[in-house]
Design an enzyme around this catalytic site. Sequence first.
Site, PDB file in Angstrom:
ATOM      1  N   GLU A   1       5.934   2.374  -3.303  1.00  0.00           N
ATOM      2  CA  GLU A   1       5.327   1.093  -3.658  1.00  0.00           C
ATOM      3  C   GLU A   1       3.846   1.165  -3.312  1.00  0.00           C
ATOM      4  O   GLU A   1       3.481   1.388  -2.159  1.00  0.00           O
ATOM      5  CB  GLU A   1       5.983  -0.065  -2.904  1.00  0.00           C
ATOM      6  CG  GLU A   1       5.360  -1.412  -3.276  1.00  0.00           C
ATOM      7  CD  GLU A   1       5.811  -2.580  -2.402  1.00  0.00           C
ATOM      8  OE1 GLU A   1       5.489  -3.725  -2.750  1.00  0.00           O
ATOM      9  OE2 GLU A   1       6.479  -2.331  -1.369  1.00  0.00           O
TER      10      GLU A   1
ATOM     11  N   GLU B   1      -0.479   1.005   1.734  1.00  0.00           N
ATOM     12  CA  GLU B   1      -1.345  -0.160   1.929  1.00  0.00           C
ATOM     13  C   GLU B   1      -2.664   0.306   2.524  1.00  0.00           C
ATOM     14  O   GLU B   1      -2.670   1.043   3.510  1.00  0.00           O
ATOM     15  CB  GLU B   1      -0.668  -1.181   2.849  1.00  0.00           C
ATOM     16  CG  GLU B   1      -1.519  -2.365   3.218  1.00  0.00           C
ATOM     17  CD  GLU B   1      -2.031  -3.132   2.007  1.00  0.00           C
ATOM     18  OE1 GLU B   1      -3.253  -3.346   1.938  1.00  0.00           O
ATOM     19  OE2 GLU B   1      -1.207  -3.485   1.133  1.00  0.00           O
TER      20      GLU B   1
ATOM     21  N   ASP C   1      -4.067  -6.309  -7.167  1.00  0.00           N
ATOM     22  CA  ASP C   1      -5.325  -7.023  -7.358  1.00  0.00           C
ATOM     23  C   ASP C   1      -5.692  -6.982  -8.842  1.00  0.00           C
ATOM     24  O   ASP C   1      -5.810  -5.901  -9.421  1.00  0.00           O
ATOM     25  CB  ASP C   1      -6.420  -6.350  -6.521  1.00  0.00           C
ATOM     26  CG  ASP C   1      -7.694  -7.174  -6.443  1.00  0.00           C
ATOM     27  OD1 ASP C   1      -8.003  -7.911  -7.411  1.00  0.00           O
ATOM     28  OD2 ASP C   1      -8.407  -7.080  -5.424  1.00  0.00           O
TER      29      ASP C   1
END
Length: 212
Positions: free
Chosen positions: A45, A70, A119
């Site tokens: 992910e 992340e 985003d």
Amino acid sequence: MRLRKKPWMAQALETYIGKELLEDGLEAYKGRWSEFMGGRPVRLEIGCGKGKFLASISALHPDIAFLGMESQRDVCYYAVKKLREQEQENARVLRADAAHLPEWFAPGEVDMLYLNFSDPWPKARHAKRRLTYRTFLAEYKEILKPHGHLRFKTDNDDLFAFSLEEFREFGLQIVSMTEDLHQSDIPNEATTEYEDRFSALGKNINFCEVVF
């Protein structure tokens, strides 16, 4: 959206480093992710945020390894905390930037990719930063196994339209698509924090699955 800096965060993260959180020397795992994760097939992910999706999906599939990437270090704290509380052995958080995927993953090493509420970079001049832009798709193709899948969710209708066009231009096969996931019959095993918030407000959730 960036979180306000919390002075205590750096120290709090120390207990997770090398366990639920991996952030240095990721290149050492290249070609060895499945082995490192107990021989499980690997799914990734990109942009796991606070980790609700990562924690949920990994709990549902203990026979699969889930890596959540992340870039914001403080945000990683919330994700690794969830994994620690669930004692989730088949999931890890990587503090890394998606622009360098081939440095950390060997060709064909990843079975499936997830892009959840990325985003949107709404300004036209920032289109190349969108995670569904063709240069990113080329990197995904490199690390995915042949005929690997990408699952994409977003509340942003403009980003969705842009992404569908990029997928088609790149020659990807769209195997599943809807502009209202929660009102469709497409399985949606795990949700994100953003997804829950926007859905509760009545916002449609766009979904597309493509094959490389």
